[in-house]
Motif scaffolding. Structure first.
Motif, PDB file in Angstrom:
ATOM      1  N   THR A  86       0.840  -1.195   0.000  1.00 13.01           N
ATOM      2  CA  THR A  86       0.000   0.000   0.000  1.00 13.01           C
ATOM      3  C   THR A  86       0.876   1.247   0.000  1.00 13.01           C
ATOM      4  OG1 THR A  86      -0.070   0.154   2.406  1.00 13.01           O
ATOM      5  CG2 THR A  86      -1.733  -1.241   1.333  1.00 13.01           C
ATOM      6  N   TYR A  87       0.222   2.375  -0.260  1.00 13.82           N
ATOM      7  CA  TYR A  87       0.925   3.662  -0.215  1.00 13.82           C
ATOM      8  C   TYR A  87       1.531   3.883   1.171  1.00 13.82           C
ATOM      9  CZ  TYR A  87       1.618   8.676   0.234  1.00 13.82           C
ATOM     10  OH  TYR A  87       2.163   9.899   0.489  1.00 13.82           O
ATOM     11  N   ALA A  88       0.783   3.576   2.199  1.00 16.27           N
ATOM     12  CA  ALA A  88       1.252   3.793   3.567  1.00 16.27           C
ATOM     13  C   ALA A  88       2.508   2.980   3.859  1.00 16.27           C
ATOM     14  CB  ALA A  88       0.144   3.450   4.561  1.00 16.27           C
ATOM     15  N   THR A  89       2.515   1.725   3.396  1.00 18.85           N
ATOM     16  CA  THR A  89       3.672   0.860   3.639  1.00 18.85           C
ATOM     17  C   THR A  89       4.909   1.386   2.926  1.00 18.85           C
ATOM     18  OG1 THR A  89       2.267  -1.090   3.899  1.00 18.85           O
ATOM     19  CG2 THR A  89       4.581  -1.471   3.373  1.00 18.85           C
ATOM     20  N   LEU A  90       4.734   1.759   1.659  1.00 18.86           N
ATOM     21  CA  LEU A  90       5.872   2.248   0.881  1.00 18.86           C
ATOM     22  C   LEU A  90       6.386   3.584   1.403  1.00 18.86           C
ATOM     23  CD1 LEU A  90       4.429   1.202  -2.573  1.00 18.86           C
ATOM     24  CD2 LEU A  90       6.553   0.317  -1.574  1.00 18.86           C
ATOM     25  N   SER A  91       5.467   4.448   1.807  1.00 24.19           N
ATOM     26  CA  SER A  91       5.872   5.735   2.366  1.00 24.19           C
ATOM     27  C   SER A  91       6.682   5.530   3.642  1.00 24.19           C
ATOM     28  CB  SER A  91       4.629   6.577   2.661  1.00 24.19           C
ATOM     29  OG  SER A  91       4.987   7.806   3.256  1.00 24.19           O
ATOM     30  N   ASP A  92       6.255   4.611   4.464  1.00 25.22           N
ATOM     31  CA  ASP A  92       6.968   4.313   5.703  1.00 25.22           C
ATOM     32  C   ASP A  92       8.363   3.757   5.414  1.00 25.22           C
ATOM     33  OD1 ASP A  92       6.948   4.036   8.658  1.00 25.22           O
ATOM     34  OD2 ASP A  92       7.077   1.898   8.204  1.00 25.22           O
ATOM     35  N   GLU A  93       8.466   2.904   4.373  1.00 27.83           N
ATOM     36  CA  GLU A  93       9.764   2.333   4.015  1.00 27.83           C
ATOM     37  C   GLU A  93      10.717   3.416   3.533  1.00 27.83           C
ATOM     38  OE1 GLU A  93       9.306  -0.821   1.241  1.00 27.83           O
ATOM     39  OE2 GLU A  93       8.305  -2.170   2.647  1.00 27.83           O
ATOM     40  N   ILE A  94      10.210   4.393   2.769  1.00 30.24           N
ATOM     41  CA  ILE A  94      11.059   5.486   2.297  1.00 30.24           C
ATOM     42  C   ILE A  94      11.543   6.327   3.474  1.00 30.24           C
ATOM     43  CG2 ILE A  94      11.008   7.694   1.058  1.00 30.24           C
ATOM     44  CD1 ILE A  94       9.353   6.337  -1.104  1.00 30.24           C
ATOM     45  N   GLN A  95      10.666   6.572   4.418  1.00 34.52           N
ATOM     46  CA  GLN A  95      11.034   7.358   5.595  1.00 34.52           C
ATOM     47  C   GLN A  95      12.111   6.660   6.427  1.00 34.52           C
ATOM     48  OE1 GLN A  95      10.176  10.359   6.376  1.00 34.52           O
ATOM     49  NE2 GLN A  95       8.307  10.818   5.253  1.00 34.52           N
ATOM     50  N   LYS A  96      12.060   5.333   6.449  1.00 33.09           N
ATOM     51  CA  LYS A  96      12.981   4.572   7.296  1.00 33.09           C
ATOM     52  C   LYS A  96      14.202   4.063   6.538  1.00 33.09           C
ATOM     53  CE  LYS A  96       9.380   2.903  10.467  1.00 33.09           C
ATOM     54  NZ  LYS A  96       8.663   1.719  10.977  1.00 33.09           N
ATOM     55  N   VAL A 107      18.875   3.632  -1.331  1.00 33.43           N
ATOM     56  CA  VAL A 107      17.912   2.599  -0.945  1.00 33.43           C
ATOM     57  C   VAL A 107      16.489   3.138  -1.084  1.00 33.43           C
ATOM     58  CG1 VAL A 107      17.097   1.164   0.960  1.00 33.43           C
ATOM     59  CG2 VAL A 107      19.546   1.487   0.614  1.00 33.43           C
ATOM     60  N   ALA A 108      16.279   4.404  -0.694  1.00 33.69           N
ATOM     61  CA  ALA A 108      14.952   5.009  -0.821  1.00 33.69           C
ATOM     62  C   ALA A 108      14.515   5.077  -2.276  1.00 33.69           C
ATOM     63  CB  ALA A 108      14.955   6.406  -0.212  1.00 33.69           C
ATOM     64  N   SER A 109      15.460   5.334  -3.189  1.00 29.33           N
ATOM     65  CA  SER A 109      15.114   5.409  -4.606  1.00 29.33           C
ATOM     66  C   SER A 109      14.691   4.047  -5.151  1.00 29.33           C
ATOM     67  CB  SER A 109      16.291   5.949  -5.420  1.00 29.33           C
ATOM     68  OG  SER A 109      17.349   5.011  -5.495  1.00 29.33           O
ATOM     69  N   LEU A 110      15.272   2.978  -4.599  1.00 28.74           N
ATOM     70  CA  LEU A 110      14.855   1.628  -5.000  1.00 28.74           C
ATOM     71  C   LEU A 110      13.404   1.373  -4.589  1.00 28.74           C
ATOM     72  CD1 LEU A 110      18.004  -0.474  -4.012  1.00 28.74           C
ATOM     73  CD2 LEU A 110      17.372   0.341  -6.278  1.00 28.74           C
ATOM     74  N   ILE A 111      13.050   1.852  -3.415  1.00 28.30           N
ATOM     75  CA  ILE A 111      11.670   1.689  -2.940  1.00 28.30           C
ATOM     76  C   ILE A 111      10.717   2.474  -3.835  1.00 28.30           C
ATOM     77  CG2 ILE A 111      10.101   2.064  -0.995  1.00 28.30           C
ATOM     78  CD1 ILE A 111      12.613   1.812   0.826  1.00 28.30           C
ATOM     79  N   LEU A 112      11.138   3.667  -4.244  1.00 24.80           N
ATOM     80  CA  LEU A 112      10.315   4.475  -5.140  1.00 24.80           C
ATOM     81  C   LEU A 112      10.137   3.775  -6.484  1.00 24.80           C
ATOM     82  CD1 LEU A 112       8.794   7.152  -5.443  1.00 24.80           C
ATOM     83  CD2 LEU A 112      10.926   8.170  -6.281  1.00 24.80           C
ATOM     84  N   ASP A 113      11.203   3.157  -6.987  1.00 20.77           N
ATOM     85  CA  ASP A 113      11.097   2.391  -8.232  1.00 20.77           C
ATOM     86  C   ASP A 113      10.115   1.231  -8.076  1.00 20.77           C
ATOM     87  OD1 ASP A 113      12.889   4.017  -9.530  1.00 20.77           O
ATOM     88  OD2 ASP A 113      14.618   2.718  -9.173  1.00 20.77           O
ATOM     89  N   VAL A 145       7.096  12.568  -1.133  1.00 20.59           N
ATOM     90  CA  VAL A 145       7.639  12.114   0.150  1.00 20.59           C
ATOM     91  C   VAL A 145       9.147  11.865   0.028  1.00 20.59           C
ATOM     92  CG1 VAL A 145       7.590  10.255   1.868  1.00 20.59           C
ATOM     93  CG2 VAL A 145       5.445  11.099   0.873  1.00 20.59           C
ATOM     94  N   TYR A 146       9.534  11.238  -1.078  1.00 19.62           N
ATOM     95  CA  TYR A 146      10.962  10.954  -1.318  1.00 19.62           C
ATOM     96  C   TYR A 146      11.752  12.259  -1.410  1.00 19.62           C
ATOM     97  CZ  TYR A 146      15.209   9.773  -3.837  1.00 19.62           C
ATOM     98  OH  TYR A 146      16.524   9.656  -4.243  1.00 19.62           O
ATOM     99  N   ARG A 147      11.242  13.215  -2.194  1.00 21.41           N
ATOM    100  CA  ARG A 147      11.961  14.479  -2.364  1.00 21.41           C
ATOM    101  C   ARG A 147      12.080  15.243  -1.052  1.00 21.41           C
ATOM    102  NH1 ARG A 147       8.930  14.493  -7.278  1.00 21.41           N
ATOM    103  NH2 ARG A 147       7.301  15.761  -6.291  1.00 21.41           N
ATOM    104  N   ALA A 148      11.021  15.239  -0.290  1.00 22.64           N
ATOM    105  CA  ALA A 148      11.037  15.951   1.002  1.00 22.64           C
ATOM    106  C   ALA A 148      12.055  15.362   1.963  1.00 22.64           C
ATOM    107  CB  ALA A 148       9.651  15.916   1.629  1.00 22.64           C
ATOM    108  N   LYS A 149      12.232  14.044   1.889  1.00 17.67           N
ATOM    109  CA  LYS A 149      13.128  13.368   2.825  1.00 17.67           C
ATOM    110  C   LYS A 149      14.577  13.359   2.338  1.00 17.67           C
ATOM    111  CE  LYS A 149      14.365  10.430   6.170  1.00 17.67           C
ATOM    112  NZ  LYS A 149      14.371  10.760   7.593  1.00 17.67           N
ATOM    113  N   TRP A 150      14.774  13.181   1.006  1.00 14.80           N
ATOM    114  CA  TRP A 150      16.116  12.877   0.522  1.00 14.80           C
ATOM    115  C   TRP A 150      16.699  13.850  -0.492  1.00 14.80           C
ATOM    116  CZ3 TRP A 150      18.559   9.559   3.348  1.00 14.80           C
ATOM    117  CH2 TRP A 150      17.845   8.579   4.047  1.00 14.80           C
ATOM    118  N   SER A 151      15.924  14.790  -1.013  1.00 14.63           N
ATOM    119  CA  SER A 151      16.460  15.666  -2.052  1.00 14.63           C
ATOM    120  C   SER A 151      17.596  16.542  -1.541  1.00 14.63           C
ATOM    121  CB  SER A 151      15.358  16.568  -2.624  1.00 14.63           C
ATOM    122  OG  SER A 151      14.780  17.365  -1.606  1.00 14.63           O
TER     123      SER A 151
END
Length: 248
Positions: A202-212, A218-224, A241-247
């Motif tokens: 789900t979106y929630a699961t993937l968003s949580d994985e990017i945050q963690k 590694v976050a970019s792999l999750i986004l892919d 979410v990815y850009r806010a955390k890692w850009s």
């Protein structure tokens, strides 16, 4: 050119469409195979692509092709994700002159050192010893290439990637990750199932994985990965979410 004062080797790389022995004058180079293809000439029938090659694939001579097949088998697809160390052997002759040539000194995915006697020039036998490439990097590569599920693959890749700051080694890990991910996905597609460890997320699961995630790679792999799970509007939101955390 990526030369620095600390490492001037890039300044002596010749202009070529393949890895040249002169490129190894500064020392041996360990490479991770990303693809193996057939060449268009009888002299160079095998082309070995490797991570961070810069458009200069390795085109092994006949003797080194024998070594590769002896150690890794005849199926070039099995070579992907494996690593070997290449060096310049100044004793290699051409036209009776010592011109130097590329040789293999170490390889992963062999149980022990390999000693083999092969026919070289003019029917003469030459002995070659290939040592087992055993190092933390080799072990990490083995963990990535042997991951049984996508979840395990991500975990192994993330741990290996975080353990080094070396850009070349990280590119080798990424190449091994991509090759293993494709293998798991292709096997699942052939069987008509989802890849092992790849249940719908789900979106929630993937968003949580990017945050963690341990770092941006590694976050970019999750986004892919999210492209296989989410509709376009949620995918765009997740990219935010990815850009806010890692850009940064």
């Amino acid at each position: 050119m990526n030369a620095t004062v600390e490492d001037l080797r890039p300044t002596i790389i010749p202009k070529s469409d393949q890895l040249n022995a002169e490129q190894l004058l500064g020392g041996p180079m360990t490479v991770t195979v990303t693809d193996v293809r057939l060449g268009s000439s009888e002299e160079q029938p095998v082309i070995v692509h490797y991570a961070n090659e810069g458009g200069r694939p390795f085109k092994p001579c006949k003797t080194m092709r024998k070594v590769l097949i002896h150690a890794w088998g005849a199926d070039g697809r099995d070579w992907v994700g494996r690593a070997m160390t290449l060096y310049n052997d100044p004793a290699v002759k051409f036209g009776g002159e010592d011109v130097g040539g590329i040789r293999i000194s170490h390889m992963t995915d062999i149980e022990r050192d390999v000693k083999v006697s092969l026919t070289s020039t003019r029917g003469k036998k030459a002995k070659y010893e290939i040592r087992r490439l055993s190092s933390p990097v080799a072990g990490q590569l083995a963990d990535i290439t042997g991951a049984p599920t996508i979840e395990a693959l991500k975990e192994n890749f993330g741990a290996a990637y975080k353990a080094t700051k070396d850009a070349n080694i990280r590119s080798q890990f990424k190449a091994a990750y991509d090759a293993r991910l494709k293998a798991l996905s292709d096997a699942a597609a052939a069987a008509g199932t989802q890849p092992p460890g790849e249940a719908k997320k789900t979106y929630a699961t993937l968003s949580d994985e990017i945050q963690k995630a341990t770092d941006a790679e590694v976050a970019s792999l999750i986004l892919d990965e999210a492209r296989e799970h989410l509709p376009a509007e949620q995918l765009e939101e997740l990219a935010g979410v990815y850009r806010a955390k890692w850009s940064a």
